[in-house]
Design a protein around this motif. Structure first.
Motif, PDB file in Angstrom:
ATOM      1  N   VAL A 195     107.540  23.647  10.137  1.00 14.39           N
ATOM      2  CA  VAL A 195     107.759  25.016  10.626  1.00 14.39           C
ATOM      3  C   VAL A 195     107.538  25.064  12.131  1.00 14.39           C
ATOM      4  O   VAL A 195     108.358  25.606  12.883  1.00 14.39           O
ATOM      5  N   ALA A 207     104.068  33.960  13.471  1.00 15.90           N
ATOM      6  CA  ALA A 207     104.363  32.602  12.991  1.00 15.90           C
ATOM      7  C   ALA A 207     103.225  31.647  13.321  1.00 15.90           C
ATOM      8  O   ALA A 207     102.870  30.791  12.500  1.00 15.90           O
ATOM      9  N   LEU A 263     111.069  32.672  11.017  1.00 16.44           N
ATOM     10  CA  LEU A 263     111.912  31.677  10.349  1.00 16.44           C
ATOM     11  C   LEU A 263     113.258  32.265   9.965  1.00 16.44           C
ATOM     12  O   LEU A 263     114.295  31.633  10.154  1.00 16.44           O
ATOM     13  N   LYS A 307     103.743  22.704   7.279  1.00 15.35           N
ATOM     14  CA  LYS A 307     103.380  23.470   8.477  1.00 15.35           C
ATOM     15  C   LYS A 307     103.955  22.836   9.732  1.00 15.35           C
ATOM     16  O   LYS A 307     104.456  23.518  10.620  1.00 15.35           O
ATOM     17  N   VAL A 326     100.988  29.337  10.767  1.00 15.34           N
ATOM     18  CA  VAL A 326     100.839  27.883  10.860  1.00 15.34           C
ATOM     19  C   VAL A 326      99.364  27.507  10.995  1.00 15.34           C
ATOM     20  O   VAL A 326      98.908  26.523  10.409  1.00 15.34           O
ATOM     21  N   ALA A 353     104.949  33.877   8.753  1.00 14.41           N
ATOM     22  CA  ALA A 353     105.934  33.012   9.413  1.00 14.41           C
ATOM     23  C   ALA A 353     107.361  33.431   9.078  1.00 14.41           C
ATOM     24  O   ALA A 353     108.301  33.017   9.758  1.00 14.41           O
TER      25      ALA A 353
END
Lengths: 265, 276
Positions: free
Chosen positions: A102, A87, B16, A99, A91, B12
């Motif tokens: 998130v 992750a 998530l 971004k 980002v 991501a």
């Protein structure tokens, strides 16, 4: 440097030293109480003895609680390091809108009330029919550890030069290999720090675990609070002193390899 | 090129999806549950909660304790961060060890250590009588003051570290430059030092406030059942009373406060960042 500056400086040092004493107080109390000969917590101890350290050996269920807590902390930290690395790279390097959203979302469990998250997970797991306490605890602990890892990795990747990864790619490494061989070794301090804080947060979590345990899977903080309510003898202080010693060793290793100042960034 | 960048963004997705399923969705379901009373959907559970003076008292106590804890932690942490930024060598190590080592002592043990200190025949009372501050033992255990002191102690590192991070990067010559232009010490502090360190203060205060508004172990060991906080009401309604609607309602209120703190502090941080 004027007189006022000197006064400000002196005040900040007095409060700073007071702060150090204040922070160390619970540790001093706990270690002092662990060497008492008395069966109750009195300070200063009437006499010194090691009896509470010996009593740890036949404290029922304590070792099990330590084992389950270490197990949960290790497994959830490792999973969080994997999820967090992916992750954080997204980002730092991805091209998409939101971004910041998130990043905020992944770090947000840190600031949510633990008890509320615990209750929500309890009801959710019941709804989907997950009855196994270990798996419930593990999923809950990933929610606890992921923000710590994410926060540290985001900060570290913000100042990491990703052209090094691209260089490794042109030399023929696949993307995952380039990450493993270039990015992770370069960000080793962040991995150590984020992992350590995540591990400690999982070991110390009470509010989420209390809703997800069963009789067989009691984590260390739950067991400790239970002991305090049932029979508050100094064996708990003895065990905590052992954990403090362990933390001192980990800190020494951390200070030697990473540097204390770098660890807390 | 576009395809490759897209693939990086996709990294991501696992985190998530995980958090959406095991964190956001359960919280949404909890919120939904708080609107389902025994007589259908509605805000009856909230009306019931807010019409009971006892609950309002608990809510106000929780917020008051969290505010006082944040304030006490800030008062200690702010000067400490400046002392730390000027420290080097052994002194810096002392500060850093004092901040990091207590994190290894579980919150259960820390809160219990404070309860030992606060007892009427405890070490703190004997010390205060010895130095002549008080003439007899005073009651500290089960008081709000004890709770605030204990909580500030546990959460203090989370206030010191963000402030230290900004103070360390503070350009020491800026206040000197202001001084050479004739600014008084107070003016230099309010116009140069304070605005530059405010982002650290906001980050630390938001974190400590949200930790203390939802703390559970510390109040249950230091003040006990006599003075409930929101978290203790939640635990009681789920673990003992088995009243899930009431528990969900209190949880939703606490959640709303926490979300408000997160949003407000990130808005404030954004504004502070934009101004500089």
């Amino acid at each position: 440097m004027t007189r006022t500056d000197e006064i400000f400086r002196a005040i900040s040092w007095v409060i700073g030293i007071g702060c150090v004493i204040f922070l160390m107080l619970p540790i001093v109390i706990t270690v002092a109480a662990s060497f008492t000969s008395s069966p109750v917590y009195t300070l200063p101890p009437p006499d010194w003895s090691l009896r509470w350290y010996k009593s740890l050996a036949h404290k029922s269920g304590l070792l099990d609680a330590v084992m389950i807590s270490v197990n949960l902390a290790l497994v959830s930290t490792v999973i969080s390091l994997v999820l967090g690395t992916m992750a954080a790279i997204a980002v730092a390097r991805g091209r998409f809108h939101g971004k910041q959203a998130v990043a905020t979302f992944v770090v947000s469990p840190l600031m949510m009330p633990g008890l509320v998250v615990g209750v929500a997970l309890l009801q959710f797991f019941r709804e989907i029919g997950l009855r196994d306490a270990y798996w419930s605890l593990l999923l809950g602990h990933i929610v606890i550890t992921l923000p710590f890892v994410m926060r540290t990795l985001l900060a570290a990747m913000g100042s990491f030069d990703f052209s090094m990864v691209d260089a490794a790619r042109t030399l023929g490494l696949s993307y995952p290999k380039a990450i493993a061989k270039v990015l992770i070794p370069n960000l080793a301090p962040a991995y150590l720090t984020g992992g350590l804080f995540a591990f400690l947060a999982s070991m110390d979590n009470y509010p989420i675990s209390i809703f997800l345990t069963d009789a067989r899977n009691k984590t260390l903080p739950i067991k400790m609070l239970q002991y305090l309510e049932e029979q508050p003898d100094p064996s708990l202080a003895a065990m905590s002193s052992g954990l403090i010693l362990l933390a001192v060793i980990v800190l020494l290793i951390g200070a030697r390899t990473v540097g204390l100042n770098k660890m807390i960034q | 090129m576009i395809a490759r960048l897209d693939r990086i963004s996709l990294l991501a997705v696992p985190a998530l999806v995980f958090l959406a399923a095991i964190y956001a969705l359960p919280l949404m379901m909890l919120l939904a549950k708080s609107f389902q009373g025994p007589e259908g959907t509605g805000i009856s559970a909230y009306i019931e909660f807010f019409s009971d003076p006892y609950n309002l008292n608990v809510l106000w106590r929780t917020i008051r304790v969290a505010l006082l804890t944040t304030l006490l932690a800030l008062l200690i942490a702010y000067p400490t961060a400046f002392a730390m930024a000027r420290a080097n060598g052994i002194w810096l190590t002392v500060f850093l060890v004092a901040l990091v080592l207590p994190m290894s002592l579980g919150v259960v043990v820390k809160a219990f250590a404070w309860s030992i200190l606060f007892r009427a025949n405890g070490a703190l009372n004997e010390f205060m009588q010895w130095i002549g501050l008080t003439s007899g033992p005073i009651r500290m255990m089960f008081t709000e003051t004890a709770l605030v002191v204990g909580a500030a102690n546990v959460f203090l590192p989370f206030m010191v570290l963000p402030i230290y991070a900004v103070v360390r990067q503070l350009n020491a010559s800026l206040p000197d430059a202001a001084a050479s232009l004739g600014a008084t010490p107070l003016f230099r502090f309010t116009h140069v030092t304070l605005p530059l360190t405010l982002p650290g203060v906001v980050a630390g205060a938001a974190f400590v406030f949200s930790l203390s508004i939802s703390m559970y172990v510390i109040p249950s060991l230091i003040v006990g059942e006599r003075q409930q906080t929101m978290s203790m009401l939640i635990a009681r309604s789920f673990l003992y009373l088995r009243d899930e609607t009431l528990g969900s309602t209190i949880s939703a209120i606490l959640l709303a406060i926490a979300v408000a703190v997160v949003l407000f502090s990130s808005w404030l941080a954004g504004r502070l960042g934009a101004r500089q």
